[in-house]
Design a protein around this motif. Structure first.
Motif, short mmCIF file in Angstrom:
data_model
loop_
_atom_site.label_atom_id
_atom_site.label_comp_id
_atom_site.label_asym_id
_atom_site.label_seq_id
_atom_site.Cartn_x
_atom_site.Cartn_y
_atom_site.Cartn_z
N THR A 62 -7.95 -1.83 4.20
CA THR A 62 -6.77 -2.70 4.14
C THR A 62 -5.47 -1.89 4.11
O THR A 62 -4.40 -2.47 4.22
CB THR A 62 -6.82 -3.62 2.90
OG1 THR A 62 -6.75 -2.81 1.72
CG2 THR A 62 -8.09 -4.45 2.87
N ILE A 63 -5.56 -0.57 3.95
CA ILE A 63 -4.31 0.23 3.94
C ILE A 63 -3.65 0.12 5.31
O ILE A 63 -2.46 -0.18 5.43
CB ILE A 63 -4.58 1.69 3.56
CG1 ILE A 63 -5.23 1.76 2.16
CG2 ILE A 63 -3.28 2.49 3.58
CD1 ILE A 63 -5.69 3.15 1.77
N SER A 122 -4.54 -2.15 7.68
CA SER A 122 -4.42 -3.53 8.17
C SER A 122 -3.48 -4.39 7.34
O SER A 122 -2.96 -5.39 7.84
CB SER A 122 -5.80 -4.19 8.22
OG SER A 122 -6.30 -4.39 6.92
N ARG A 123 -3.25 -4.03 6.04
CA ARG A 123 -2.45 -4.90 5.18
C ARG A 123 -1.29 -4.22 4.46
O ARG A 123 -0.43 -4.90 3.91
CB ARG A 123 -3.37 -5.58 4.13
CG ARG A 123 -4.24 -6.67 4.74
CD ARG A 123 -3.37 -7.79 5.31
NE ARG A 123 -4.10 -8.78 6.10
CZ ARG A 123 -4.21 -8.73 7.43
NH1 ARG A 123 -3.66 -7.76 8.11
NH2 ARG A 123 -4.89 -9.66 8.07
N ASN A 124 -1.25 -2.90 4.45
CA ASN A 124 -0.15 -2.21 3.76
C ASN A 124 0.82 -1.57 4.76
O ASN A 124 2.02 -1.51 4.50
CB ASN A 124 -0.68 -1.13 2.83
CG ASN A 124 -1.60 -1.68 1.75
OD1 ASN A 124 -2.64 -1.12 1.45
ND2 ASN A 124 -1.23 -2.80 1.15
N ALA A 125 0.27 -1.06 5.87
CA ALA A 125 1.11 -0.38 6.85
C ALA A 125 1.77 -1.40 7.77
O ALA A 125 1.18 -2.43 8.09
CB ALA A 125 0.27 0.59 7.68
N ASP A 126 3.01 -1.11 8.18
CA ASP A 126 3.67 -1.92 9.21
C ASP A 126 2.81 -1.82 10.47
O ASP A 126 2.46 -0.72 10.89
CB ASP A 126 5.07 -1.34 9.45
CG ASP A 126 5.90 -2.20 10.39
OD1 ASP A 126 5.34 -2.74 11.36
OD2 ASP A 126 7.11 -2.33 10.14
N LEU A 172 2.46 6.48 1.79
CA LEU A 172 1.84 5.18 1.55
C LEU A 172 0.32 5.31 1.44
O LEU A 172 -0.31 4.77 0.51
CB LEU A 172 2.19 4.20 2.69
CG LEU A 172 1.47 2.86 2.64
CD1 LEU A 172 2.09 1.94 1.61
CD2 LEU A 172 1.46 2.18 4.01
N LYS A 192 -0.81 7.06 -1.83
CA LYS A 192 -0.59 6.20 -3.00
C LYS A 192 -1.64 5.09 -3.04
O LYS A 192 -2.25 4.85 -4.09
CB LYS A 192 0.82 5.60 -2.88
CG LYS A 192 1.20 4.60 -3.96
CD LYS A 192 2.69 4.23 -3.81
CE LYS A 192 3.09 3.04 -4.67
NZ LYS A 192 2.68 1.75 -4.10
N ARG A 193 -1.89 4.43 -1.91
CA ARG A 193 -2.83 3.31 -1.90
C ARG A 193 -4.27 3.77 -2.11
O ARG A 193 -5.07 3.06 -2.72
CB ARG A 193 -2.70 2.53 -0.59
CG ARG A 193 -1.44 1.70 -0.47
CD ARG A 193 -1.32 0.64 -1.57
NE ARG A 193 -2.35 -0.40 -1.44
CZ ARG A 193 -2.93 -1.03 -2.45
NH1 ARG A 193 -2.61 -0.72 -3.70
NH2 ARG A 193 -3.84 -1.95 -2.24
N GLU A 212 -4.64 4.06 -5.79
CA GLU A 212 -4.65 2.74 -6.46
C GLU A 212 -5.97 2.00 -6.22
O GLU A 212 -6.56 1.43 -7.14
CB GLU A 212 -3.47 1.90 -5.97
CG GLU A 212 -2.13 2.43 -6.48
CD GLU A 212 -0.92 1.79 -5.79
OE1 GLU A 212 0.20 2.07 -6.23
OE2 GLU A 212 -1.11 1.03 -4.81
N ILE A 213 -6.42 2.01 -4.95
CA ILE A 213 -7.64 1.26 -4.61
C ILE A 213 -8.86 1.89 -5.28
O ILE A 213 -9.70 1.19 -5.86
CB ILE A 213 -7.80 1.18 -3.07
CG1 ILE A 213 -6.73 0.26 -2.48
CG2 ILE A 213 -9.20 0.71 -2.68
CD1 ILE A 213 -6.59 0.37 -0.97
#
Ligand SMILES: [Zn+2]
Ligand SMILES: [Zn+2]
Length: 387
Positions: A222-223, A225-229, A271, A274-275, A278-279
């Motif tokens: 999801t980094i 698909s959902r966090n990156a522009d 990004l 960091k993700r 966290e994940i």
């Protein structure tokens, strides 16, 4: 295609050097035979200075033009190292070393820059100084970084740097380039997940790290698909998933993941790191275990400078009539370190319809030699024209 006559004459020699280097591949910084061969040739050509041992096994040759009043100094760089792959080409000059192979064409890069060095040493038809740079350990060892740390740029007064890589699937001898970010930053991560192992029939008495690892692998998808522009480039790949159990009926205590992150900008790089933290840490904690992330930053993004890229493309057009726009490459390139220190450009030269680089059946295409050598020679003669 206008190829310089002298370079056309040298084609057979350059091909023979390439086959010799191909037969004797050396990995990372262990390019002792190749470095010695390069230094010997550069001395035979009559280079004004030949320096060994920069960046451990790196070799540098200096060639002054008939005039040097322009004060210009250009760095031209080739890589010399091979890969830990067992060759399956069946060539008469195939690797004589098990599990070592010139599967990225650095044999061709070294031979082409040697050919250009011979031509430039003979003709010296330019106003300025050329520094030919032969680096070890492009394939993950940071040989370019070590040469820079050894003072490559300052010691030889290099003002601009140029690099070239062969490219399978691109018509032989054709060129492609792009300004700005071109090759990706290549980072690595390791994730150590600690749970509570136990009997596979009593999962309620365990904290299963394989479940934590599986959710982490999926969560990290999801980094991108959902966090990156969505218009930015980001790859997160888990490439190894090992548990501490080899049994059918034991829930392991630990899981060890490995993988790579590829990005084209500093923002995406920050990004992703960091993700991942966290994940991993959040998922493991939620499932009753803990995760430790070791994130290692590798090669930076390789960025072609605007002006030098335009010049390099014009030179390519003068040789083959055109220069295509290259695609973004999510692979890494050690030349990024040289481009962080000096403006310059990195170009792709077509290798024709061959296996992809890093494949056991890949081979550098000797038909690309005239175009590649001509580009080197023209970079020098057009950037530092004789008055
Ligand atoms: Zn490679
Ligand atoms: Zn390569």
């Amino acid at each position: 295609m206008p190829v310089k006559n002298r370079l056309a004459e040298l084609h057979d020699d350059i091909t023979a050097w390439r086959h010799d280097i191909h037969e004797h591949p050396e990995i990372l910084f262990e390019t002792h035979r190749t470095s010695a061969l390069v230094a010997k040739k550069l001395r035979e050509f009559g280079c004004d200075d030949v320096v060994e041992g920069i960046g451990r096994t790196g070799v540098v040759g200096v060639i002054k033009g008939n005039a040097t009043g322009s004060g210009k100094v250009l760095g031209l760089r080739a890589d010399m190292d091979a890969l830990p792959i067992h060759e399956q080409t069946g060539l008469s000059y195939a690797s004589k070393t098990d599990n070592a192979m010139h599967a990225c064409g650095h044999d061709g890069h070294t031979a082409m820059l040697l050919g250009a060095a011979q031509y430039l040493s003979e003709t010296r038809n330019f106003d300025g100084t050329v520094v030919v740079i032969f680096q070890p350990a492009e394939e993950g060892g940071g040989g370019g970084r070590e040469m820079c740390e050894d003072g490559l740029m300052e010691r030889f007064g290099i003002q601009e740097v140029y690099g070239m890589h062969n490219w399978p699937g691109q018509p032989v001898g054709s060129f492609a380039i792009r300004p700005g970010a071109f090759f990706a930053a290549t980072d690595q991560f390791e994730i150590l997940i600690e749970g509570l192992g136990g009997h596979a029939a009593k999962p309620h008495e365990t904290a299963d790290p394989t479940i934590m690892g599986s959710q982490i692998v999926m969560g990290m998808q999801t980094i991108a698909s959902r966090n990156a522009d969505p218009v930015d480039q980001l790859v997160v790949s888990v490439t190894s998933f090992e548990t501490s159990s080899k049994a059918f009926n034991v829930i392991p205590q630990r899981v060890h993941l490995k993988g790579t992150v590829r990005t084209m900008s500093a923002e995406m790089r920050v990004l992703a790191e960091k993700r991942i933290h966290e994940i991993c840490e959040g998922t493991a904690t939620a499932l009753g275990g803990k995760a430790e992330v070791v994130y290692h930053r590798g090669y930076p993004v390789m960025v072609n400078a605007e002006a030098q890229t335009e010049f390099a493309a014009d030179v390519a057009k003068s040789i083959s009539g055109q220069c295509d726009e290259a695609p973004l490459v999510m692979g890494g390139e050690d030349f990024a370190y040289l481009l962080e220190e000096r403006p310059g450009a990195y170009i792709l030269v077509g290798n024709g319809d061959t296996a992809m680089v890093h494949h056991p059946e890949y081979n550098f295409n000797d038909d690309a030699i005239p175009a590649g050598c001509s580009w080197w020679a023209e970079i020098v003669e057009q950037r530092m024209p004789a008055s």
